[in-house]
Design a protein around this motif. Structure first.
Motif: not given
Length: 216
Positions: A155, A159, A162, A206, A209-210, A213
């Protein structure tokens, strides 16, 4: 001065975690270190060639493994690509001229091109070879923990993919290869301050984004 903590990313991103066991560069890749080695290696001096290889090759192996995400492309592994980069570097060494730039910039550019060539070659390969049996790994009594770690790495690896390419390169060189901000700047043609800014922005992105999620 703000301290940027890179440990969570280094611990979690797939490819980054497994690279902890890969050899770190045996010497700093600064202009002061590399230039005398390059000058001596250009003459064919075996000791100088060996010394230059000892500095450059571990970094190339770590770089190629990181950019290829630990994958073998058909029968071409990251270590194979790193070996090709080494051959290409030493092939061009006799004609290399120092025009005030950085030798590590050229090495990084060759590595990036070789990795891109590997991906292009696989995209053109329509064959479906039978994979070899995997080597037996260490026996673990915690399969659930292992699977969770792999899933987390996959996962986070997605990320990282991206991020803008330059931010990916900065994270790869700083966290995986182990370069200093100054060395990374020389490899990418940036200033050390710009490297630190891009690294900080990449890590912030990051984490954002994490978090997104986790919210889903």
């Amino acid at each position: 001065m703000t301290t940027i903590d890179t440990r969570p990313v280094a611990d979690d991103v797939k490819g980054y975690t497994t690279l902890r066991t890969a050899p770190r560069p045996s010497g700093r890749m600064t202009k002061e270190v590399l230039d005398p080695l390059v000058v001596a290696a250009k003459t064919g001096d075996p000791a100088a060639v060996h010394a230059l290889l000892a500095v450059v090759k571990p970094a190339l192996v770590r770089y190629c493994r990181a950019r290829m995400g630990g994958r073998d492309l058909s029968y071409l592994s990251a270590d194979d690509v790193a070996q090709e980069v080494c051959l290409a570097v030493f092939k061009m060494l006799p004609s290399y001229e120092d025009r005030g730039g950085s030798f590590i910039y050229l090495v990084r550019a060759i590595a990036a091109n070789k990795v891109a060539d590997a991906f292009r070659a696989v995209s053109r390969d329509r064959s479906d070879p039978v994979p070899e049996l995997p080597e037996a790994g260490p026996v673990s009594n915690e399969p659930e923990s292992h699977l969770l770690g792999v899933d987390l790495g996959v996962r986070l690896g997605k990320l990282v993919a991206t991020l803008p390419r330059l931010q990916q390169e900065v994270l790869t060189l700083r966290i995986v290869v182990g370069m200093t901000a100054t060395e990374t700047a020389a490899a990418l043609g940036l200033s050390p301050g710009n490297v630190r800014v891009k690294q900080h922005r990449a890590l912030v992105k990051l984490r954002e984004l994490a978090q997104r999620e986790e919210d889903f």
